[in-house]
Design an enzyme around this catalytic site. Sequence first.
Site, PDB file in Angstrom:
ATOM      1  N   LYS A  22       0.855  -1.210   0.000  1.00  0.00           N
ATOM      2  CA  LYS A  22       0.000   0.000   0.000  1.00  0.00           C
ATOM      3  C   LYS A  22       0.881   1.249   0.000  1.00  0.00           C
ATOM      4  O   LYS A  22       0.647   2.182  -0.774  1.00  0.00           O
ATOM      5  CB  LYS A  22      -0.889   0.005   1.243  1.00  0.00           C
ATOM      6  N   ASN A  23       1.895   1.271   0.859  1.00  0.00           N
ATOM      7  CA  ASN A  23       2.675   2.492   1.014  1.00  0.00           C
ATOM      8  C   ASN A  23       3.726   2.700  -0.077  1.00  0.00           C
ATOM      9  O   ASN A  23       4.454   3.695  -0.048  1.00  0.00           O
ATOM     10  CB  ASN A  23       3.304   2.539   2.406  1.00  0.00           C
ATOM     11  N   ARG A 101      -4.562  10.739   3.828  1.00  0.00           N
ATOM     12  CA  ARG A 101      -3.497  11.740   3.983  1.00  0.00           C
ATOM     13  C   ARG A 101      -2.459  11.649   2.872  1.00  0.00           C
ATOM     14  O   ARG A 101      -1.826  12.633   2.513  1.00  0.00           O
ATOM     15  CB  ARG A 101      -2.778  11.522   5.316  1.00  0.00           C
ATOM     16  N   CYS A 125      -5.081  13.011  12.195  1.00  0.00           N
ATOM     17  CA  CYS A 125      -5.809  11.743  12.155  1.00  0.00           C
ATOM     18  C   CYS A 125      -5.680  11.137  13.543  1.00  0.00           C
ATOM     19  O   CYS A 125      -5.075  11.713  14.437  1.00  0.00           O
ATOM     20  CB  CYS A 125      -5.261  10.817  11.068  1.00  0.00           C
ATOM     21  N   ARG A 130       0.127  14.906  12.663  1.00  0.00           N
ATOM     22  CA  ARG A 130       0.693  14.594  11.336  1.00  0.00           C
ATOM     23  C   ARG A 130       0.787  15.820  10.429  1.00  0.00           C
ATOM     24  O   ARG A 130       0.181  15.929   9.370  1.00  0.00           O
ATOM     25  CB  ARG A 130      -0.109  13.472  10.686  1.00  0.00           C
ATOM     26  N   PRO A 131       1.536  16.819  10.858  1.00  0.00           N
ATOM     27  CA  PRO A 131       1.711  18.029  10.026  1.00  0.00           C
ATOM     28  C   PRO A 131       2.452  17.707   8.730  1.00  0.00           C
ATOM     29  O   PRO A 131       3.023  16.626   8.576  1.00  0.00           O
ATOM     30  CB  PRO A 131       2.547  18.929  10.924  1.00  0.00           C
ATOM     31  N   VAL A 132       2.450  18.677   7.826  1.00  0.00           N
ATOM     32  CA  VAL A 132       3.204  18.519   6.564  1.00  0.00           C
ATOM     33  C   VAL A 132       4.212  19.668   6.425  1.00  0.00           C
ATOM     34  O   VAL A 132       4.653  19.996   5.318  1.00  0.00           O
ATOM     35  CB  VAL A 132       2.263  18.466   5.341  1.00  0.00           C
ATOM     36  N   ASP A 133       4.619  20.222   7.560  1.00  0.00           N
ATOM     37  CA  ASP A 133       5.537  21.369   7.528  1.00  0.00           C
ATOM     38  C   ASP A 133       6.857  21.052   6.830  1.00  0.00           C
ATOM     39  O   ASP A 133       7.417  21.901   6.127  1.00  0.00           O
ATOM     40  CB  ASP A 133       5.789  21.874   8.951  1.00  0.00           C
ATOM     41  N   LEU A 134       7.329  19.811   6.961  1.00  0.00           N
ATOM     42  CA  LEU A 134       8.620  19.463   6.329  1.00  0.00           C
ATOM     43  C   LEU A 134       8.477  19.432   4.803  1.00  0.00           C
ATOM     44  O   LEU A 134       9.383  19.812   4.060  1.00  0.00           O
ATOM     45  CB  LEU A 134       9.121  18.123   6.847  1.00  0.00           C
ATOM     46  N   ASP A 315       4.343   0.699  11.925  1.00  0.00           N
ATOM     47  CA  ASP A 315       3.109   0.103  11.399  1.00  0.00           C
ATOM     48  C   ASP A 315       2.920  -1.333  11.861  1.00  0.00           C
ATOM     49  O   ASP A 315       1.884  -1.942  11.568  1.00  0.00           O
ATOM     50  CB  ASP A 315       3.101   0.153   9.862  1.00  0.00           C
ATOM     51  N   ILE A 337       7.537   7.149  16.803  1.00  0.00           N
ATOM     52  CA  ILE A 337       7.273   7.859  15.542  1.00  0.00           C
ATOM     53  C   ILE A 337       6.044   8.760  15.657  1.00  0.00           C
ATOM     54  O   ILE A 337       6.089   9.923  15.267  1.00  0.00           O
ATOM     55  CB  ILE A 337       7.087   6.849  14.382  1.00  0.00           C
ATOM     56  N   ARG A 408      -8.994  -0.193   4.012  1.00  0.00           N
ATOM     57  CA  ARG A 408      -8.043   0.758   3.413  1.00  0.00           C
ATOM     58  C   ARG A 408      -6.701   0.073   3.129  1.00  0.00           C
ATOM     59  O   ARG A 408      -6.000   0.439   2.200  1.00  0.00           O
ATOM     60  CB  ARG A 408      -7.815   1.930   4.364  1.00  0.00           C
TER      61      ARG A 408
HETATM   62  C1  EPZ Z   1       4.092   7.062   6.123  1.00  0.00           C
HETATM   63  O1  EPZ Z   1       3.308   8.099   6.689  1.00  0.00           O
HETATM   64  C2  EPZ Z   1       3.187   5.843   6.026  1.00  0.00           C
HETATM   65  N1  EPZ Z   1       2.069   6.133   5.143  1.00  0.00           N
HETATM   66  C3  EPZ Z   1       2.663   5.481   7.413  1.00  0.00           C
HETATM   67  O2  EPZ Z   1       1.866   4.302   7.285  1.00  0.00           O
HETATM   68  C4  EPZ Z   1       3.866   5.171   8.308  1.00  0.00           C
HETATM   69  O3  EPZ Z   1       3.418   4.878   9.616  1.00  0.00           O
HETATM   70  C5  EPZ Z   1       4.806   6.387   8.326  1.00  0.00           C
HETATM   71  O4  EPZ Z   1       5.193   6.736   6.983  1.00  0.00           O
HETATM   72  C6  EPZ Z   1       6.063   6.116   9.136  1.00  0.00           C
HETATM   73  O5  EPZ Z   1       6.748   5.022   8.596  1.00  0.00           O
HETATM   74  C7  EPZ Z   1       2.272   6.078   3.791  1.00  0.00           C
HETATM   75  O6  EPZ Z   1       3.373   5.822   3.322  1.00  0.00           O
HETATM   76  C8  EPZ Z   1       1.090   6.346   2.920  1.00  0.00           C
HETATM   77  P1  EPZ Z   1       6.153  10.420   8.255  1.00  0.00           P
HETATM   78  P2  EPZ Z   1       3.885   9.625   6.706  1.00  0.00           P
HETATM   79  O7  EPZ Z   1       6.111  11.662   7.462  1.00  0.00           O
HETATM   80  O8  EPZ Z   1       4.692   9.869   5.516  1.00  0.00           O
HETATM   81  C9  EPZ Z   1       6.146  13.782  11.624  1.00  0.00           C
HETATM   82  C10 EPZ Z   1      -0.011   2.941   7.653  1.00  0.00           C
HETATM   83  O9  EPZ Z   1      -0.562   2.464   8.654  1.00  0.00           O
HETATM   84  N2  EPZ Z   1       6.114  14.754  10.505  1.00  0.00           N
HETATM   85  O10 EPZ Z   1       7.322   9.503   8.131  1.00  0.00           O
HETATM   86  O11 EPZ Z   1       2.751  10.526   7.013  1.00  0.00           O
HETATM   87  C11 EPZ Z   1       4.871  12.971  11.715  1.00  0.00           C
HETATM   88  O12 EPZ Z   1       3.890  13.662  12.470  1.00  0.00           O
HETATM   89  C12 EPZ Z   1       0.471   4.372   7.662  1.00  0.00           C
HETATM   90  O13 EPZ Z   1       0.200   2.308   6.573  1.00  0.00           O
HETATM   91  C13 EPZ Z   1       6.212  16.114  10.791  1.00  0.00           C
HETATM   92  O14 EPZ Z   1       6.306  16.526  11.949  1.00  0.00           O
HETATM   93  O15 EPZ Z   1       4.836   9.558   8.000  1.00  0.00           O
HETATM   94  C14 EPZ Z   1       5.330  11.719  12.411  1.00  0.00           C
HETATM   95  O16 EPZ Z   1       5.368  11.964  13.806  1.00  0.00           O
HETATM   96  C15 EPZ Z   1       0.249   5.041   9.011  1.00  0.00           C
HETATM   97  N3  EPZ Z   1       6.182  17.001   9.759  1.00  0.00           N
HETATM   98  C16 EPZ Z   1       6.757  11.522  11.889  1.00  0.00           C
HETATM   99  O17 EPZ Z   1       7.151  12.794  11.358  1.00  0.00           O
HETATM  100  C17 EPZ Z   1       6.071  16.601   8.461  1.00  0.00           C
HETATM  101  O18 EPZ Z   1       6.062  17.471   7.551  1.00  0.00           O
HETATM  102  C18 EPZ Z   1       6.886  10.498  10.782  1.00  0.00           C
HETATM  103  O19 EPZ Z   1       5.926  10.819   9.793  1.00  0.00           O
HETATM  104  C19 EPZ Z   1       5.982  15.217   8.184  1.00  0.00           C
HETATM  105  C20 EPZ Z   1       6.009  14.309   9.221  1.00  0.00           C
END
Ligand code: EPZ
Length: 431
Positions: A22-23, A101, A125, A130-134, A315, A337, A408
Site C-alpha cells: 500500500k505504502n 493523507r 488523524c 501529522r503536520p506537513v511542515d517538512l 506500522d 514515531i 483501506r
Molecule cells: C508514512 O506516513 C506511512 N504512510 C505510514 O503508514 C507510516 O506509519 C509512516 O510513513 C512512518 O513510517 C504512507 O506511506 C502512505 P512520516 P507519513 O512523514 O509519511 C512527523 C499505515 O498504517 N512529521 O514519516 O505521514 C509525523 O507527524 C500508515 O500504513 C512532521 O512533523 O509519516 C510523524 O510523527 C500510518 N512534519 C513523523 O514525522 C512533516 O512534515 C513520521 O511521519 C511530516 C512528518
Amino acid sequence: MDKIRILGGVPLHGIIPIAGAKNAVLPLMAASLLTEETLTLSNVPRLMDVTTMANLLIQHGVELSMKRKTPADSYDGDIIELCSRSINNTTAPYKLVRLMRASVLVLGPLVTRFGQARVSLPGGCAIGTRPVDLHLKGLEQMGARIQLNGGYIEASVRGRLKGTKIVLPQISVGATENLLMAAVLAEGETVLINAAREPEVCDLAHCLTVMGAKISGIGTDVMSINGVNHLYGTSYDIIFDRIEAGTYAIAAAITRGEIELLCPCSPLMRAVFTFLKKCGVQIVSTERGVKISAVHGDIMGIDVMTEPYPGFPTDMQAQVMALMTTARGVAMITETIFENRLMHVQELIRMGAQIDIHRTSSAIVRGVPKLSGAPVMATDLRASVCLVLAGLSAKGETIVDRIYHLDRGYERLVEKMAACGARIERISAEL
Ligand code: EPZ
C-alpha cells in the site's frame, strides 16, 4: 458499518499470498503526474486507498485504466495504467484529501511539472497531528511560494523549481517522497539529507530512475537528485507489502499455528523477523516464500521500540502488542514515531490484557494465559488489525467494529484468514 465477527482459539494453518505494498503504490501512482507518457504499475493491491488515489488523480485529468487479473478471485495484483498528458486541474479537494493523507503526495509532482498546485491540508488523524511542515519548508527552499488559504496549501513557482541542499530535521517518509518527486524535474542538483530509507521510498526512487530520473544514494539517508527536463513512461512492478506480511506472521504466532507467506524472505522483513525469532517463533524460508510457526506454543515477552527503517516499523507496533498480551513474562513497547499510536491499548484491556501506559509513548504488557472475546472498535488501520489478531487468539466471540479502516490497507483479510481455518466472518451492519 460492517463488522467482523471472530470465534477465537483456533491455531491458523495454511498459505497466505501477500499483495503489493500500500505504502509503495500510493506514491508511485502520484509519480504518474511527472510525465505525459503512460506509467504502468503491476502487482497493485485491491485496497480502498488505491481507489481513493485513483479518484484523486482522475479529477486532476489523469487517464487511468485498471486491468483486473482473471479469475476475479485471483490473488495476483492488478495492473493500472496512468497517463497525465492532459491535466486540467491542479487542485486536490478537501473531500478527497480528508479520506487519505497520502493525497498530499500529489503536491510535489504538480508544482514541479505545472508550476502550481492547490492541495487541501490533510488535517490530523487518530494517531497524531501529522503536520506537513517538512514537505512545505522543503518546497520553499526549492523556490516555491507557499501560502495557506482556507485550509488549502497554495504552492506556485515561476519557471522551474531550483535544486538545493535540504536537511530534514526529522525523518519523514512522506516529505522525502514529495521532495524527491519535486526534485526530479527541478533545475540543478537537490541533496536530501536525513532522507527516509523505507523500502517504499526506495521503490519510488527506483521507478523514477527507470523513468529517466538521475538519483543517487537510494536507500541511504543522503539522496542526490540531478533534475532532468523530461521523464518517460515505463512499466513497474511494485514491491510486496512487508507490513501485510508481518501482520500475518503475527496471526500465525498469536494463534500458535503455522502459516506459509507467499512473499520473498527478504531483508525488508529483518527487523520484524528478528523480533519474532527472539519471541520464540520459528521462521524458515521455503521455495515459495517463508514459513512462520509457533505450534510449539511458547512465546516469550520481548521489549521493542519503533524506529525509522531499518528499525522496527511503527506500522507493526499494534500487531506486536496483541502478540505480547499472551506471551510469557513482560514486554515494554515504545512508540517513537507518532505521538498518539497507543489507542488500541484500552480495547485490548477490555479483552483482559494487562497493559500499563507510561508517559503516553510506552506500554508495559504483562502476559496473561488467555484473552476473552469482546465487542471492540479501533480508530486506525493498524489498531483495527491488532484487534482482529487479539480476537483470533481470545476465548469466545469478538466483534470488531469500524472495519472500513481495514479495507483501506488489507486486501481480502477475512478470506485469507478463513482459508487458514479462522472462524471469522464479515457481518453487514443492521439496516
Ligand atoms: C508514512 O506516513 C506511512 N504512510 C505510514 O503508514 C507510516 O506509519 C509512516 O510513513 C512512518 O513510517 C504512507 O506511506 C502512505 P512520516 P507519513 O512523514 O509519511 C512527523 C499505515 O498504517 N512529521 O514519516 O505521514 C509525523 O507527524 C500508515 O500504513 C512532521 O512533523 O509519516 C510523524 O510523527 C500510518 N512534519 C513523523 O514525522 C512533516 O512534515 C513520521 O511521519 C511530516 C512528518
